[in-house]
Design a protein around this motif. Structure first.
Motif, PDB file in Angstrom:
ATOM      1  N   GLU A  70       2.584  -2.103   4.223  1.00 47.25           N
ATOM      2  CA  GLU A  70       2.381  -0.090   4.349  1.00 47.25           C
ATOM      3  C   GLU A  70       1.338   0.305   3.639  1.00 47.25           C
ATOM      4  O   GLU A  70       1.175  -0.323   2.329  1.00 47.25           O
ATOM      5  CB  GLU A  70       3.514   0.687   4.107  1.00 47.25           C
ATOM      6  CG  GLU A  70       4.417   0.923   4.646  1.00 47.25           C
ATOM      7  CD  GLU A  70       4.675   2.310   6.497  1.00 47.25           C
ATOM      8  OE1 GLU A  70       4.085   2.815   5.876  1.00 47.25           O
ATOM      9  OE2 GLU A  70       4.884   1.099   7.385  1.00 47.25           O
ATOM     10  N   PRO A  71       0.496   1.769   3.713  1.00 47.22           N
ATOM     11  CA  PRO A  71      -0.252   2.433   2.994  1.00 47.22           C
ATOM     12  C   PRO A  71      -0.089   2.792   1.358  1.00 47.22           C
ATOM     13  O   PRO A  71       0.959   3.027   1.810  1.00 47.22           O
ATOM     14  CB  PRO A  71      -1.318   2.883   3.729  1.00 47.22           C
ATOM     15  CG  PRO A  71       0.063   3.246   4.922  1.00 47.22           C
ATOM     16  CD  PRO A  71       0.294   2.704   4.622  1.00 47.22           C
ATOM     17  N   ALA A  72      -0.408   2.577   0.984  1.00 50.70           N
ATOM     18  CA  ALA A  72       0.232   3.566  -0.632  1.00 50.70           C
ATOM     19  C   ALA A  72      -1.008   5.514  -0.751  1.00 50.70           C
ATOM     20  O   ALA A  72      -1.740   5.268   0.094  1.00 50.70           O
ATOM     21  CB  ALA A  72      -0.783   2.667  -1.557  1.00 50.70           C
ATOM     22  N   ALA A  73      -0.331   5.925  -1.138  1.00 45.94           N
ATOM     23  CA  ALA A  73      -0.059   7.159  -0.970  1.00 45.94           C
ATOM     24  C   ALA A  73      -1.393   7.949  -1.723  1.00 45.94           C
ATOM     25  O   ALA A  73      -1.488   8.855  -1.227  1.00 45.94           O
ATOM     26  CB  ALA A  73       0.984   8.315  -2.078  1.00 45.94           C
ATOM     27  N   ASP A  74      -1.782   7.124  -2.792  1.00 50.58           N
ATOM     28  CA  ASP A  74      -3.234   7.690  -3.486  1.00 50.58           C
ATOM     29  C   ASP A  74      -4.447   7.327  -2.665  1.00 50.58           C
ATOM     30  O   ASP A  74      -4.889   7.640  -2.763  1.00 50.58           O
ATOM     31  CB  ASP A  74      -2.828   7.171  -4.942  1.00 50.58           C
ATOM     32  CG  ASP A  74      -2.740   5.511  -5.015  1.00 50.58           C
ATOM     33  OD1 ASP A  74      -2.666   4.742  -3.581  1.00 50.58           O
ATOM     34  OD2 ASP A  74      -2.781   4.878  -5.988  1.00 50.58           O
ATOM     35  N   ALA A  75      -3.949   5.849  -2.129  1.00 56.33           N
ATOM     36  CA  ALA A  75      -5.162   5.550  -1.303  1.00 56.33           C
ATOM     37  C   ALA A  75      -5.478   6.711   0.347  1.00 56.33           C
ATOM     38  O   ALA A  75      -6.160   6.878   0.642  1.00 56.33           O
ATOM     39  CB  ALA A  75      -4.738   3.998  -0.644  1.00 56.33           C
ATOM     40  N   LEU A  76      -4.304   6.662   0.415  1.00 56.69           N
ATOM     41  CA  LEU A  76      -3.738   7.168   1.605  1.00 56.69           C
ATOM     42  C   LEU A  76      -5.199   9.426   1.554  1.00 56.69           C
ATOM     43  O   LEU A  76      -5.610   9.388   1.923  1.00 56.69           O
ATOM     44  CB  LEU A  76      -2.802   7.863   2.296  1.00 56.69           C
ATOM     45  CG  LEU A  76      -2.088   6.882   3.413  1.00 56.69           C
ATOM     46  CD1 LEU A  76      -0.771   7.106   3.538  1.00 56.69           C
ATOM     47  CD2 LEU A  76      -2.812   6.774   4.933  1.00 56.69           C
ATOM     48  N   ALA A  77      -4.383   9.290   0.299  1.00 59.34           N
ATOM     49  CA  ALA A  77      -4.954  10.785  -0.141  1.00 59.34           C
ATOM     50  C   ALA A  77      -6.293  11.199  -0.778  1.00 59.34           C
ATOM     51  O   ALA A  77      -6.993  12.473  -0.212  1.00 59.34           O
ATOM     52  CB  ALA A  77      -4.130  11.203  -1.320  1.00 59.34           C
ATOM     53  N   LYS A  78      -7.323   9.913  -0.833  1.00 56.18           N
ATOM     54  CA  LYS A  78      -8.394  10.160  -0.807  1.00 56.18           C
ATOM     55  C   LYS A  78      -9.526   9.639   0.470  1.00 56.18           C
ATOM     56  O   LYS A  78     -10.616  10.401   0.021  1.00 56.18           O
ATOM     57  CB  LYS A  78      -8.951   8.389  -1.220  1.00 56.18           C
ATOM     58  CG  LYS A  78      -8.405   8.421  -2.795  1.00 56.18           C
ATOM     59  CD  LYS A  78      -9.253   9.196  -4.116  1.00 56.18           C
ATOM     60  CE  LYS A  78      -8.631   9.411  -5.082  1.00 56.18           C
ATOM     61  NZ  LYS A  78      -9.100  10.147  -5.793  1.00 56.18           N
ATOM     62  N   LEU A  79      -8.895   9.944   1.868  1.00 62.39           N
ATOM     63  CA  LEU A  79      -9.766  10.159   2.499  1.00 62.39           C
ATOM     64  C   LEU A  79      -9.246  11.298   3.846  1.00 62.39           C
ATOM     65  O   LEU A  79      -7.576  11.333   3.617  1.00 62.39           O
ATOM     66  CB  LEU A  79      -9.373   8.421   3.589  1.00 62.39           C
ATOM     67  CG  LEU A  79     -10.363   8.470   4.488  1.00 62.39           C
ATOM     68  CD1 LEU A  79     -12.070   9.012   3.867  1.00 62.39           C
ATOM     69  CD2 LEU A  79     -10.461   7.322   4.948  1.00 62.39           C
ATOM     70  N   ASP A  80      -9.668  12.021   4.170  1.00 53.34           N
ATOM     71  CA  ASP A  80      -9.069  12.742   5.327  1.00 53.34           C
ATOM     72  C   ASP A  80      -8.981  13.150   6.249  1.00 53.34           C
ATOM     73  O   ASP A  80      -9.458  11.601   6.821  1.00 53.34           O
ATOM     74  CB  ASP A  80     -10.331  14.655   5.293  1.00 53.34           C
ATOM     75  CG  ASP A  80     -11.603  14.054   6.245  1.00 53.34           C
ATOM     76  OD1 ASP A  80     -12.252  14.460   7.169  1.00 53.34           O
ATOM     77  OD2 ASP A  80     -12.068  13.188   5.295  1.00 53.34           O
ATOM     78  N   PRO A  81      -7.767  13.546   7.269  1.00 54.34           N
ATOM     79  CA  PRO A  81      -7.583  13.150   8.419  1.00 54.34           C
ATOM     80  C   PRO A  81      -9.018  12.928   9.402  1.00 54.34           C
ATOM     81  O   PRO A  81      -8.493  12.046   9.985  1.00 54.34           O
ATOM     82  CB  PRO A  81      -6.378  13.960   8.574  1.00 54.34           C
ATOM     83  CG  PRO A  81      -6.371  15.249   7.973  1.00 54.34           C
ATOM     84  CD  PRO A  81      -7.457  14.912   7.111  1.00 54.34           C
ATOM     85  N   SER A  82      -9.589  13.629   9.093  1.00 52.52           N
ATOM     86  CA  SER A  82     -10.412  13.475  10.440  1.00 52.52           C
ATOM     87  C   SER A  82     -12.277  12.815  10.255  1.00 52.52           C
ATOM     88  O   SER A  82     -12.107  11.382  11.217  1.00 52.52           O
ATOM     89  CB  SER A  82     -11.118  14.508  11.206  1.00 52.52           C
ATOM     90  OG  SER A  82     -12.188  15.183   9.136  1.00 52.52           O
TER      91      SER A  82
END
Length: 564
Positions: A70-82
């Protein structure tokens, strides 16, 4: 430098497939084109993770099994959804200043550069299964309509905060600014998600407009402040390799993107205006365009007639209609039908809009003298069976197309006329002799596109006498029939329409029509003769689609005229 290992060989070495499976897939690839990995998937010989593992090994990148990680939350926060959705890229982990991102296409290295721009981090690529990447992006970047609307404001605010860091006159610096990269990614993602055919970036006095064309109609987005116009248009010019310093002359370019796992081509055109450069991007997304006669919405009778034209040994078949009426799509669908191992097809286009597997496509370049007529004369020595001329614009092109048909070739082309009969008078106007027209033109297909009623919000109603009068039909003709329209819902962006379908009239040149051409009869006379021979005009074709509840009264009235 060592040669790149083939996907089939890698899968075989991994023990996932055997030689018979590879040969079966290669045989299908020769017939229909496509990537070997995708064909093996279709045949059920491999799983998506197997193809991703082979792609990773081919590119020399690590493979990640997204079924277990599963991806890490801190990594997900670095890239915007679009941006994540636009590039089909999943941030997986963050280690100091390095972000690990999972890609489905390891050959698209430019995505890593764009993500590095957008995040300001070092980016390392790994490979995962495409479908699983999309599923995890949807899961972790779940976005409500309100959040999507607020995103533009957040990106504009980010640009405002960082704007002081570079000179506003420095277009290159602005074009490379992370907020600008993210903002343009957001605009492109929204447009491609909504299946827009064109994106307009337009500066006016005191305001900046962003508009999309969806199903032939323009819709306006909530646009950023006018001072961002230069930055956004400069970013587009950087991506399409145009000169960002030149703002006084029109420029044309091209951007190739992979958006949501789909390959999308953007044709870019910039034009100097009173208040800055206007930029229009034509979106060429093969997954939106149905390059198949059965998917164009044309009735069975007309489809059968078109297929009979494809079996002709020689002659000219013209497709006519105004700009944006789907002529090229119909011609491509026709070419796909004739495209086979035993048939050589060559096209001359300005520009080439879609890559067609197994077909030789030649772009026109008038600046260096590569014109329609000049290429046509040359390709007759290339031993073609079928030729597509993108458009007949002048006497020279028409004459060369006629010569090609007289020497035993089947020639397809387009003309800008309102209906099929007026194509004859148009050809005479540009200087073609009527006897040559009568000898070579086999059929003329006139086409329009009407918007399809959204299935989710479709409702029926009884038409009033006024509506029937406008359509030129009587109450007796419709009886108790109900018409349909769309109320508007989230699925169709509250327009009541989703998608388009083609309506056509087909004028086949029989002996009576050929005689009328030789006699110099008017297009109205030709229309009357063709109707007597059984041709259905555009209005009648539109009414049939409307009676089937697929489009509305307004669409039929807008796209067709009543033939008296």
């Amino acid at each position: 430098m060592a040669a790149r290992r083939l996907i089939g060989q890698i899968l075989k070495d991994l023990g996932i497939v055997h030689e018979g499976m590879i040969q079966e897939a290669l045989m299908q690839q020769r017939e229909s084109g496509g990537r070997l990995g995708e064909i093996l998937l279709e045949l059920g010989h491999v799983q998506p993770a197997d193809v991703a593992r082979a792609l990773a090994e081919q590119a020399g990148l690590p493979f990640v099994d997204l079924a277990t990680e599963e991806p890490a939350a801190d990594a997900l926060a670095k890239l915007d959804p679009s941006t994540a959705r636009a590039f089909n890229a999943l941030p997986m982990s963050l280690d100091g200043g390095a972000l690990t991102v999972v890609l489905s296409d390891p050959l698209n290295a430019s995505v890593l550069d764009d993500i590095s721009f957008a995040t300001g981090l070092q980016v390392r690529g790994v490979v995962g299964a495409e479908k699983r990447i999309q599923e995890l992006i949807e899961k972790h970047y779940e976005e409500t309509a309100i959040q999507a609307k607020n995103q533009m404001e957040d990106l504009v605010a980010e640009f405002a905060r960082e704007g002081a860091k570079f000179d506003l006159e420095d277009k290159a610096a602005m074009a490379s600014a992370a907020p600008v990269v993210k903002l343009l990614n957001y605009i492109l993602y929204q447009a491609i998600r909504d299946k827009a055919s064109d994106i307009h970036l337009e500066p006016f006095e005191g305001e900046f407009k962003i508009r999309y064309r969806v199903d032939g109609s323009l819709f306006e987005l909530d646009a950023p402040p006018s001072h961002l116009a230069v930055a956004l248009i400069s970013r587009v010019k950087v991506m399409s390799d145009l000169d960002i310093a030149e703002t006084r002359l029109p420029q044309d370019g091209r951007i190739e993107l992979t958006v949501g796992g789909r390959s999308v081509d953007l044709r870019v055109s910039t034009l100097p205006t009173m208040f800055g450069e206007s930029c229009v991007m034509r979106v060429l997304d093969r997954s939106v365009v149905a390059l198949d006669l059965d998917n164009l919405g044309i009735f069975e009778v007309e489809r059968k007639a078109i297929r009979e034209l494809l079996d002709l040994p020689h002659g000219i078949v013209l497709v006519t209609g105004p700009t944006g009426s789907g002529k090229t799509t119909t011609l491509y669908a026709m070419l796909n039908e004739v495209n086979a191992e035993g048939v050589k097809v060559i096209t001359v286009e300005d520009p080439v809009e879609y890559d067609l597997q197994g077909i030789v496509q030649i772009p026109v370049n008038e600046e260096i003298g590569v014109t329609y007529a000049r290429i046509l004369r040359t390709i007759l020595r290339q031993d073609p069976d079928t030729i597509l001329v993108g458009e007949i614009r002048d006497r020279e092109t028409a004459q060369t197309a006629i010569e090609a048909s007289l020497t035993g070739h089947l020639v397809f082309s387009t003309l800008h006329t309102n209906d099929a009969p007026s194509a004859v008078t148009r050809m005479v106007d540009i200087g073609v002799e009527p006897f040559l027209l009568a000898a070579t033109v086999q059929a003329i297909v006139a086409q329009r596109l009407v918007r399809r009623i959204c299935k989710e919000c479709r409702v029926t109603y009884r038409p009033t006498d006024n509506v029937l009068r406008e359509l030129g039909i009587t109450r007796n003709e419709v009886g108790d029939m109900e018409f349909a329209r769309g109320k508007g819902c989230e699925e169709c962006n509250f327009t009541g329409f989703r998608g388009r379908l083609a309506i056509v009239e087909i004028l086949v040149l029989d002996e009576r029509v050929r005689e009328a051409i030789l006699d110099g009869r008017s297009s109205a006379e030709l229309a009357r003769i063709a109707t007597e021979a059984g041709m259905s005009n555009l209005r009648q074709a539109g009414l049939r689609v409307m009676y089937d509840g697929l489009t509305t009264v307004e669409e039929v009235l807008r796209e067709t005229v009543h033939a008296s």
